[in-house]
Design an enzyme around this catalytic site. Structure first.
Site, PDB file in Angstrom:
ATOM      1  N   THR A   1       0.850  -1.194   0.000  1.00 25.22           N
ATOM      2  CA  THR A   1       0.000   0.000   0.000  1.00 25.22           C
ATOM      3  C   THR A   1       0.886   1.244   0.000  1.00 25.22           C
ATOM      4  OG1 THR A   1      -1.816  -1.108   1.135  1.00 25.22           O
ATOM      5  CG2 THR A   1      -1.705   1.265   1.423  1.00 25.22           C
TER       6      THR A   1
ATOM      7  N   GLY B   1       0.575   4.509   6.084  1.00 27.04           N
ATOM      8  CA  GLY B   1      -0.750   4.513   5.450  1.00 27.04           C
ATOM      9  C   GLY B   1      -1.758   3.664   6.214  1.00 27.04           C
TER      10      GLY B   1
ATOM     11  N   GLU C   1      -0.453  -5.710   5.478  1.00 28.45           N
ATOM     12  CA  GLU C   1       0.855  -5.711   4.811  1.00 28.45           C
ATOM     13  C   GLU C   1       1.766  -6.780   5.416  1.00 28.45           C
ATOM     14  OE1 GLU C   1       1.346  -1.098   3.320  1.00 28.45           O
ATOM     15  OE2 GLU C   1       1.937  -1.582   5.351  1.00 28.45           O
TER      16      GLU C   1
END
Ligand code: 5RP
Length: 228
Positions: free
Chosen positions: A25, A97, A103
């Site tokens: 991301t 983010g 992630e």
């Protein structure tokens, strides 16, 4: 911008036909996703990808990238993700983010994990520029913050910004605590200590996960590989 683009281009060169990809991301990954879309439409490349956020999922779909899930494909060939800091051992601080939890799951599910970043993200020691993002259950925010202080951190609940009153809410419905620890002596130890705090979902310290980093500079690209 040129640094991010160079890093994304270097990672694209590692993508092969038929690969199962993890998509991180952020703005650097967004460039990677667009380049990947061009390869798919222009050169007939075929891949399947697991995204780590709504941002990456929507952008991937817009760029013609077929999506899958870890339920269907628990082991990926290659994950490509950005970072907020990367040190010489390729340990990372991620979560700028607020996507750190997915992630970490996706990046650690890949046989190979490549970090792509502008050269400004390189630091001698983690914690020099960035606090550590920590995803926490809303219910546990105060209790977790107190325990983070005992570990030497300065915890701040991340705000939703100009367009959202109150705290930021992650894609998973949780809050983010940004905890400043100053220079981090041992990221692996700190990660484990934080993860033992009840209510903490995930910690934005990525230790011993990345295999290669492509750092982009105006003058060119620098590749760093993890020492065996
Ligand atoms: C999101 C992240 C991002 O990868 C990190 O913040 C880097 O973003 P950018 O490529 O926009 O600098 O960890 O949770």
């Amino acid at each position: 911008m040129i640094g991010k683009t160079r890093a994304a281009e270097a990672a694209i060169a590692e993508v092969k036909d038929g690969m199962l990809l993890g998509l991180g991301t952020g703005s650097t990954v967004a460039i990677f996703i667009k380049l990947l879309g061009e390869r798919i439409s222009g050169k007939g490349l075929e891949v399947l990808a697991v995204p780590t956020s709504y941002q990456s999922a929507y952008l991937a779909a817009e760029n013609g990238i077929k999506l899958t899930t870890l339920d269907e494909h628990p082991r990926l060939d290659l994950a490509v993700d950005g970072t907020d800091e990367v040190d010489p051992n390729l340990d990372l601080i991620k979560g700028g983010g607020a996507a750190l939890t997915k992630e970490k799951v996706v990046d650690s599910s890949a046989k190979r994990f490549i970090v792509i970043a502008d050269g400004s993200k390189f630091v001698d020691r983690l914690g020099l520029k960035m606090p550590v993002p920590i995803e926490v259950l809303p219910f546990a925010r105060m209790a977790a913050a107190q325990r983070i202080k005992i570990l030497g951190g300065d915890p701040k609940l991340r705000d939703g910004g100009d367009r959202k009153d109150g705290p930021l809410v992650t894609d998973n419905g949780n809050f983010i605590i940004d905890a400043n620890f100053g220079k981090i002596k041992d990221a692996g130890v700190l990660e484990l200590e934080l993860k033992r705090i009840p209510g903490i979902v995930e910690v934005g310290l990525f230790v011993n996960l990345a295999h290669t980093a492509y750092l982009g500079y105006e003058q060119g690209i620098k590749r760093i590989d993890r020492r065996k």
